[in-house]
Design a protein around this motif. Sequence first.
Motif, PDB file in Angstrom:
ATOM      1  N   ARG A 161       2.598 -17.185  11.643  1.00 55.00           N
ATOM      2  CA  ARG A 161       3.000 -16.452  10.575  1.00 55.00           C
ATOM      3  C   ARG A 161       2.380 -15.895   9.447  1.00 55.00           C
ATOM      4  O   ARG A 161       2.513 -14.760   8.836  1.00 55.00           O
ATOM      5  CB  ARG A 161       4.549 -16.954  10.081  1.00 55.00           C
ATOM      6  CG  ARG A 161       5.581 -17.337  11.337  1.00 55.00           C
ATOM      7  CD  ARG A 161       6.809 -18.032  10.368  1.00 55.00           C
ATOM      8  NE  ARG A 161       7.681 -18.508  11.359  1.00 55.00           N
ATOM      9  CZ  ARG A 161       8.791 -19.200  11.289  1.00 55.00           C
ATOM     10  NH1 ARG A 161       8.946 -19.379  10.195  1.00 55.00           N
ATOM     11  NH2 ARG A 161       9.371 -19.566  12.237  1.00 55.00           N
ATOM     12  N   GLU A 186       5.489 -20.215  28.351  1.00 55.61           N
ATOM     13  CA  GLU A 186       6.315 -18.937  29.197  1.00 55.61           C
ATOM     14  C   GLU A 186       6.909 -18.205  28.124  1.00 55.61           C
ATOM     15  O   GLU A 186       7.044 -17.362  28.252  1.00 55.61           O
ATOM     16  CB  GLU A 186       7.237 -19.679  30.171  1.00 55.61           C
ATOM     17  CG  GLU A 186       6.757 -20.294  31.152  1.00 55.61           C
ATOM     18  CD  GLU A 186       7.761 -20.962  32.207  1.00 55.61           C
ATOM     19  OE1 GLU A 186       7.363 -21.184  33.217  1.00 55.61           O
ATOM     20  OE2 GLU A 186       8.902 -21.044  31.658  1.00 55.61           O
ATOM     21  N   THR A 187       7.498 -18.923  26.888  1.00 57.75           N
ATOM     22  CA  THR A 187       8.038 -18.217  25.968  1.00 57.75           C
ATOM     23  C   THR A 187       6.971 -17.557  24.909  1.00 57.75           C
ATOM     24  O   THR A 187       5.902 -17.978  24.718  1.00 57.75           O
ATOM     25  CB  THR A 187       9.143 -19.235  25.294  1.00 57.75           C
ATOM     26  OG1 THR A 187       8.251 -20.332  24.760  1.00 57.75           O
ATOM     27  CG2 THR A 187       9.842 -19.585  25.993  1.00 57.75           C
ATOM     28  N   MET A 188       7.411 -16.657  24.346  1.00 58.43           N
ATOM     29  CA  MET A 188       6.812 -15.910  23.313  1.00 58.43           C
ATOM     30  C   MET A 188       6.669 -16.710  21.931  1.00 58.43           C
ATOM     31  O   MET A 188       7.525 -17.460  21.771  1.00 58.43           O
ATOM     32  CB  MET A 188       7.388 -14.636  22.637  1.00 58.43           C
ATOM     33  CG  MET A 188       7.113 -13.344  23.916  1.00 58.43           C
ATOM     34  SD  MET A 188       7.031 -12.098  22.942  1.00 58.43           S
ATOM     35  CE  MET A 188       9.049 -11.714  22.197  1.00 58.43           C
ATOM     36  N   SER A 212       9.066 -14.317  17.666  1.00 56.73           N
ATOM     37  CA  SER A 212       9.984 -13.628  18.029  1.00 56.73           C
ATOM     38  C   SER A 212       9.594 -12.356  17.376  1.00 56.73           C
ATOM     39  O   SER A 212       9.116 -12.100  16.149  1.00 56.73           O
ATOM     40  CB  SER A 212      11.245 -13.740  18.034  1.00 56.73           C
ATOM     41  OG  SER A 212      11.695 -13.966  16.825  1.00 56.73           O
ATOM     42  N   ARG A 233      12.066 -10.478  15.891  1.00 56.69           N
ATOM     43  CA  ARG A 233      12.902 -10.732  14.477  1.00 56.69           C
ATOM     44  C   ARG A 233      11.912 -11.496  13.388  1.00 56.69           C
ATOM     45  O   ARG A 233      11.999 -11.040  12.155  1.00 56.69           O
ATOM     46  CB  ARG A 233      14.119 -11.548  14.595  1.00 56.69           C
ATOM     47  CG  ARG A 233      15.290 -10.919  13.793  1.00 56.69           C
ATOM     48  CD  ARG A 233      16.352 -11.762  14.024  1.00 56.69           C
ATOM     49  NE  ARG A 233      17.240 -11.097  15.052  1.00 56.69           N
ATOM     50  CZ  ARG A 233      18.127 -11.865  15.998  1.00 56.69           C
ATOM     51  NH1 ARG A 233      18.446 -13.242  15.477  1.00 56.69           N
ATOM     52  NH2 ARG A 233      18.866 -11.339  16.731  1.00 56.69           N
ATOM     53  N   GLN A 234      11.223 -12.545  13.956  1.00 54.81           N
ATOM     54  CA  GLN A 234      10.545 -13.304  12.861  1.00 54.81           C
ATOM     55  C   GLN A 234       9.197 -12.349  12.416  1.00 54.81           C
ATOM     56  O   GLN A 234       9.034 -12.334  11.209  1.00 54.81           O
ATOM     57  CB  GLN A 234       9.919 -14.291  13.326  1.00 54.81           C
ATOM     58  CG  GLN A 234      10.926 -15.520  13.608  1.00 54.81           C
ATOM     59  CD  GLN A 234      10.381 -16.786  14.457  1.00 54.81           C
ATOM     60  OE1 GLN A 234       9.159 -16.933  14.192  1.00 54.81           O
ATOM     61  NE2 GLN A 234      11.166 -17.005  15.531  1.00 54.81           N
ATOM     62  N   ALA A 266      19.923  -9.415  11.017  1.00 57.33           N
ATOM     63  CA  ALA A 266      19.198 -10.746  11.366  1.00 57.33           C
ATOM     64  C   ALA A 266      19.966 -11.744  12.303  1.00 57.33           C
ATOM     65  O   ALA A 266      19.148 -12.418  12.706  1.00 57.33           O
ATOM     66  CB  ALA A 266      18.620 -11.335  10.402  1.00 57.33           C
TER      67      ALA A 266
END
Lengths: 258, 680
Positions: free
Chosen positions: A31, A108-110, A113, A115-116, A232
């Motif tokens: 982030r 497997e997951t991002m 996201s 949205r973040q 959100a």
Amino acid sequence: MTASVFFGCTFIAFGPAIALFLFTIAREPLRVIFLIAGAFFWLVSLLLSSLVWFISVQISNKESAVQQKGLLIFGVVLSVLLQETFRFAYYKLLKKANEGLLALSQEETMPISIRQLAYVSGLGFGFMSGAFSVVNILADSVGPGTVGIHGDSQHYFLSSAFMTMAIILLHMFWGVVFFDACEKQRWWAVAAVIISHLVVSCLTFQNPEYVTSLVPTYVILFLMGIWAFYTAGGSFRNLKLCLTCKDKDFLLANHRPR
Amino acid sequence: MSNCSCYSAFLSFAGVSCNSVEKKIYVHLNYTVSCVRLLNATHQIGCQSSLSGNVGVLHVLESEENLDWVLHSGPNPPYMVILESPLFTRSVMMKLKNGSGRVAGVAVVAPNTNPAEGFSPHTTCPNENTGVYSETYEPTMANCNMTVWNPLGNGLSYEEFDFPIFSLKDDNDTQVIRQCYLDHNRAGNGSTPQYPLCAMQLYSHMSAVTDTATCMRRNAINFSLNPEMVCDPLGDQNVWASTRPLNNTAKGHKMWESVVIAAARLDSRSFFFDIAPGAQSGVSGFVTLLAAAHALRNATQEAQPNRTILYTFFQGETFDYIGSSRMVYDMENKQFVVDLDNVHSVLEIGQVGLRADSKLWLHTDPVSRRNESVNKEVEDLIGNLRSAATGLNVTVDVPGFSQPLPPSSFQRFLRARPIPGVVLEDHQSAYTNKFYESMYDNAENLNVSYPPNLTPEEQLEYITDTARVATMVARALYRQAGGEESQLSSIKADPQIVTKMLYSFLVRSNNSWFQQLGNVISFLTGFVCVVHHDFCCLQLVLNRNCTIRIFACSTHFPPPCDSSHLVPQMYNYMWVQGAAPPNSTEREGYCVRSTARLSKALSPAFDLEQYTSKNFSTWTESRWKFIKGRIFLVASHELEMLTLGVGVGVLLSSLLVTYIISSKADILFSSGREPTNATY
């Protein structure tokens, strides 16, 4: 004015931003990276718009006040449009980057996201915009004098700080709404963001009537905040649950298998 | 954002300055002249501000009773006091000095015309400790026991103040300051003035403290790569010239050489730094001597007198005789072209500008005249002066009673040995100069005035003085040097030269006449410098009066004037810029040969490292980084604290809210969660 005014105005302008950074962004390196990249994109947009403005000022008639005022309005509008363009460009870049990150990573997951990303990039834009708005004013507020010897209003430092706080938060809300609108192809929302940005920037032409510029800005801030909250994923029901501390039951009741 | 057109902040390299916020807050003072700190063996004098400048609320002092507001009753100390010049007196300044923290600084508004009553910030007895009269040499005449030379002196220049004192001109900038005071700081009937108040900040932080020994010790500290000097000794160069060339490389006693010294003083001072017009105290003397030297130029070439006349111009005499003490010291130690045995007599030109009834007074030293041979020589010199004054509409006289010598460079020669000499002044007893060593000792004090409509060039040519005193001095010197009677009538000082010199030194030094002489350094102030710069103007003026033009050099740039038949040990060769001939703009320069030279005028105390010396001058001047001032409005303390409080409140509340939201984020943002692959 002195150190107390300097610190007071710094805390007013950057207080919410620092709080958000500390509690939501500082722990996650990804982030932080995207925040800084967002800040950089805003900086590039400012560079381009200032280049255009500078050239146009040099070729204009420096004596005519009307022309200079017109150039200023032109500069502000151009800058807003460029900022939003760069926000769109950042969105496109992030989409591509996310796919790339997914391909590279083992999971497997991002990792983050969209949205973040929207929130982080909006805050990045906000930080840089706030810095450029207020740092030179803060630097002059350290000295012993306050604004006013030529008849200007005394509340210059305070109102600049409040305006900066509003702008930073607004950039964050605009980021959330903008990215979501781009995801869902809702172009009217994009236009609404651009128009509200234009309105807020042009409200500053009311200065030194600080009331007429600050109050509408905070109204717009409040409305955009609500819009971003709903975008959100918030809802009034969630809010009520949180406030009345019934959230634990809610979690258990709504437990879904992943 | 249109708070500041700050897009250009990013492109400030292009020279578009975007400090419009600073322009909204501060108005900078353009003309900043302050008093600076000077140190000697025992004291420090002058003014000092704190390192970050002194800030004070403006107050324009209306009368001496109004001081009560500043010192006791005003509710917003510290105050920055603006004084009009009638209030710049010793009693007001002493009360302000004892203001114990309520006085942040003083700004004095200098008027455009001199005040009617006199003002002299110097002491009543100038240079009382370094003259010839002391405990060992006629104590009844020491310390002005017999004659107080400067009765109007209030000694302000020699006091120490711990706040800055600036001088303002009475112009538009000062009007802005007064207007700011009237708009914001003026109390209504009995009510206290409301914030925001108009305030001023003055910077004049001085690096040196305590005394000369301390600051020279600190100068010598060599710990870092860039050692910082904190003070500099006062000193510059003396200028001297002789009518016969003297071999400059052979120092010490010269056989068969008998020298008449004609001396004058170059410098002066005032309360503020670098303002030292010194019209009556310095300029009148040396301009007269320069004109006399010019008048003698032919007679001393064609019919050379027996003795050589040595024209000496001493620098730094205001500060305990820096120049003359150095020259005497050099003469005693065989470091000068002649030594004290070669000196036959001394004629010094003191303050000769304000001649009431065209009367001049010849002061002598009664103690050395008790010796018969010295007395005879002095009587001869007085006789020469009297006879030179006949027919010139100038009367000379002796004071008529036993009086010590006024403060003069001749006293330093007397300290070494009893030499016959006379000091020429225009006052019989106490000074007639009401503005001794002050900023008012200017052209107006000497009545050098011009009709209103003249251009600077016309003013340069307008005769303001008839040069009779210079003629008298020239003739007397010629007689004293043993010249023939027949030549006397041809010795005449040129009023044109005198008037040009007076204009250049008192009114404006950047004029066409000075520009012909070479690089013009602004000589409008006579303050003795600390930087050893070439004392160009005066030396070149001396050249013009005593030299012969010998050959022309290339006009494009000053060449080294080299040629095989130059004799540098006897003569000094210099390049003179010259005037442009009527049809072109290029100046025609030329080389001059003269006997004028410079000699170092640094107090021997610094060479001997005797920084607490009582015999020599130990004056040094502190160094400083910058001297500037600005005015602005200040807000009340409560408003500042309120701003800080609001800021801290905003920060804490936003920290709290953010913590709460982020800890409940799962719940708050749960609906509309992406169906798969969402992580937090």
